[in-house]
Design a protein around this motif. Structure first.
Motif, PDB file in Angstrom:
ATOM      1  N   HIS A  76       0.880  -1.179   0.000  1.00 21.21           N
ATOM      2  CA  HIS A  76       0.000   0.000   0.000  1.00 21.21           C
ATOM      3  C   HIS A  76       0.913   1.223   0.000  1.00 21.21           C
ATOM      4  O   HIS A  76       1.574   1.513   0.990  1.00 21.21           O
ATOM      5  N   ASN A  77       0.951   1.913  -1.130  1.00 21.01           N
ATOM      6  CA  ASN A  77       1.861   3.034  -1.339  1.00 21.01           C
ATOM      7  C   ASN A  77       1.039   4.209  -1.851  1.00 21.01           C
ATOM      8  O   ASN A  77       0.766   4.314  -3.043  1.00 21.01           O
ATOM      9  N   ASP A  78       0.626   5.079  -0.933  1.00 17.61           N
ATOM     10  CA  ASP A  78      -0.263   6.184  -1.264  1.00 17.61           C
ATOM     11  C   ASP A  78      -1.517   5.637  -1.948  1.00 17.61           C
ATOM     12  O   ASP A  78      -2.221   4.838  -1.362  1.00 17.61           O
ATOM     13  N   ARG A  79      -1.761   6.008  -3.179  1.00 18.58           N
ATOM     14  CA  ARG A  79      -2.958   5.535  -3.882  1.00 18.58           C
ATOM     15  C   ARG A  79      -2.733   4.239  -4.643  1.00 18.58           C
ATOM     16  O   ARG A  79      -3.659   3.663  -5.191  1.00 18.58           O
ATOM     17  N   LYS A  80      -1.489   3.786  -4.704  1.00 17.48           N
ATOM     18  CA  LYS A  80      -1.169   2.572  -5.446  1.00 17.48           C
ATOM     19  C   LYS A  80      -1.203   1.365  -4.505  1.00 17.48           C
ATOM     20  O   LYS A  80      -0.591   1.366  -3.440  1.00 17.48           O
ATOM     21  N   VAL A  81      -1.915   0.326  -4.920  1.00 18.22           N
ATOM     22  CA  VAL A  81      -1.970  -0.931  -4.184  1.00 18.22           C
ATOM     23  C   VAL A  81      -1.616  -2.030  -5.170  1.00 18.22           C
ATOM     24  O   VAL A  81      -2.214  -2.128  -6.237  1.00 18.22           O
TER      25      VAL A  81
END
Length: 79
Positions: A53-58
């Protein structure tokens, strides 16, 4: 009174609830060249796979950096 917290008033009675076995279910790590640069991300285990889970990127994480965690989250196995 003693007890150290929880408001029970006395020493807690010992309970035999089985062995304390835990599974790693998540961890937080830092991405960047140093602590002044970059940001923190979270890896969570879902359906047997690690998910980043990296900001808005999953996205699925094929090789999560387990050794680089700052905070680790565990779930106790059923006794």
């Amino acid at each position: 009174e003693g007890g150290g917290g929880g408001g029970g008033g006395g020493a807690a009675a010992a309970e035999d609830d089985g062995p304390g076995e835990y599974d790693l279910v998540g961890f937080i790590s830092h991405m960047g060249s140093n602590t002044s640069c970059g940001h923190y991300v979270c890896h969570l285990k879902k359906d047997g796979r690690w998910v980043l889970h990296n900001d808005r990127k999953v996205a699925v994480s094929e090789a999560p950096p387990l050794e680089l965690g700052y905070i680790y989250c565990f779930r106790r196995r059923d006794a």
